[in-house]
Design an enzyme around this catalytic site. Structure first.
Site, short mmCIF file in Angstrom:
data_model
loop_
_atom_site.label_atom_id
_atom_site.label_comp_id
_atom_site.label_asym_id
_atom_site.label_seq_id
_atom_site.Cartn_x
_atom_site.Cartn_y
_atom_site.Cartn_z
N GLU A 1 -96.55 -8.89 -2.46
CA GLU A 1 -95.22 -8.70 -3.06
C GLU A 1 -94.13 -9.20 -2.12
OE1 GLU A 1 -94.18 -4.64 -4.01
OE2 GLU A 1 -92.35 -5.25 -5.02
N LYS B 1 -96.98 -10.34 -6.89
CA LYS B 1 -95.94 -9.48 -7.50
C LYS B 1 -94.58 -9.97 -7.03
CE LYS B 1 -94.39 -4.71 -7.86
NZ LYS B 1 -94.81 -3.36 -8.17
P1 13P Z 1 -89.55 -1.56 -9.48
O1 13P Z 1 -90.16 -2.17 -10.72
O2 13P Z 1 -88.81 -0.28 -9.73
O3 13P Z 1 -88.78 -2.58 -8.69
O4 13P Z 1 -90.76 -1.10 -8.56
C1 13P Z 1 -91.83 -1.93 -8.42
C2 13P Z 1 -92.37 -1.82 -7.06
O5 13P Z 1 -93.51 -1.44 -6.88
C3 13P Z 1 -91.52 -2.23 -5.94
O6 13P Z 1 -92.29 -2.34 -4.80
#
Ligand code: 13P
Length: 337
Positions: free
Chosen positions: A176, A218
């Protein structure tokens, strides 16, 4: 469910329009969410809230994975059933957030995500507890002269080192690289920061010989800064996000599951649907939303047992709407049904 290889696990999570419920808020973040509804963030309240979400009927068929926080993967439901088993019974795979948060870089506004120390041991424990995938979040800020290449590279190198270790332990890494929406920057600046981050990420993943077919990305979407006076519309966000991903993400990656990052629940669904209607890519394009899946359920719950069913209905509805968006089959009219 017998999923033996990394490829099978990754593909299962995003099969048939399914996406991910991000329920891995740290205790302080969960505290902020609970503050908004006047509920105290105790271990028991966090357990009750999450148990309620995981038991919602709309988990089945719409949610392929749930990301948990360390506390939650160890918790049992009120009746003693491990929460991990409730998730598995809904046809979703349990995942775990394994980074240890952000550390400032010197005296700057930039941060690097930490957590590699002792990670191998932690991963071995999580595997034994049933985790099938993991998450590590890198944070990139846009501002005056930032992000710097040094910050991007340090964060993407850590993501690649994490991903390799996770695969060596038989789990699927979610990588991510979140470029924050916070700020008054333009959509072009978001594109640039995201493009540089993704280029660096895939270079480091390749250098570490991470199996891309057993990895999930992500990312953020390419949007205007949340405080920018000019806000790009749904079509522009969809097109620019696809341009950025197509330029940087190998086609053998099985799934891209977006974070919502502060977008409202409806806009996050509309963006995802618009991208899937445009098409022209090989990966599954789906969701890994925290706030955009949970916000209506949290609001309906208010910490009261008697609100359990309407809260579960709210989560089920968003899960279903986002599955339709992952298939490019969502329409605003469906929101009222
Ligand atoms: P949000 O969709 O609220 O941004 O959270 C996703 C997430 O796991 C952020 O690390």
């Amino acid at each position: 469910m017998s999923l033996n290889t990394l490829e099978e696990i990754a593909s299962y999570i995003v099969s048939e329009g399914k996406g991910i419920l991000a329920a891995d808020e740290s205790n302080p973040t969960c505290g902020k969410r609970f503050d908004s509804i006047g509920v105290e963030s105790t271990e028991e309240n966090r357990r009750d809230y999450r148990e309620m979400l995981f038991r919602a009927s709309g988990m089945k068929g719409n949610i392929g994975g749930v990301i948990l926080f360390d506390e939650t993967i160890r918790q049992n439901a009120k009746d003693g059933t491990p929460l991990v088993n409730i998730i598995s019974d809904q046809g979703a795979l349990p995942g775990i957030k394994v980074d240890k948060g952000l550390k400032p870089v010197g005296n700057t506004e930039e941060t690097v995500t930490v957590g590699l120390e002792g990670l191998d041991d932690r991963l071995k424990e999580y595997v034994s507890m049933g985790a099938k995938f993991t998450k590590w979040r890198a944070v990139i800020k846009i501002g005056e002269s930032i992000p710097t290449d040094e910050c991007i590279n340090a964060n993407m190198k850590a993501l690649a080192d994490y991903a390799k270790l996770v695969q060596d332990n038989g789990m699927v890494p979610m990588v991510e690289p979140e470029v924050l929406m916070d700020g008054d920057h333009s959509i072009e600046e978001c594109f640039d920061a995201s493009d540089r981050s993704l280029k660096s990420l895939f270079k480091h993943l390749q250098e570490n010989e991470v199996n891309i077919k057993g990895t999930i990305l992500k990312p953020n979407m390419i949007t205007s800064g949340s405080k920018s006076a000019t806000q790009a519309d749904v079509d522009e966000v969809a097109r620019r996000t696809l341009d950025c991903l197509i330029a940087n993400v190998p086609s053998e990656l099985p799934g891209i599951t977006f974070l919502s990052g502060g977008q409202s629940d409806l806009i996050a669904t509309a963006h995802l649907d618009a991208m899937n209607k445009i098409g022209g890519f090989n990966w599954k394009l789906s969701f890994s939303y925290g706030r955009a899946l949970q916000a209506p359920a949290l609001k309906a719950w208010m910490g009261k047992t008697e609100n359990m069913f309407i809260s579960q209905d709210a989560l089920s509805h968003r899960a279903k709407m986002n599955r339709l968006a992952s298939l490019g089959q969502w329409a605003e009219e469906l929101e009222d049904e």
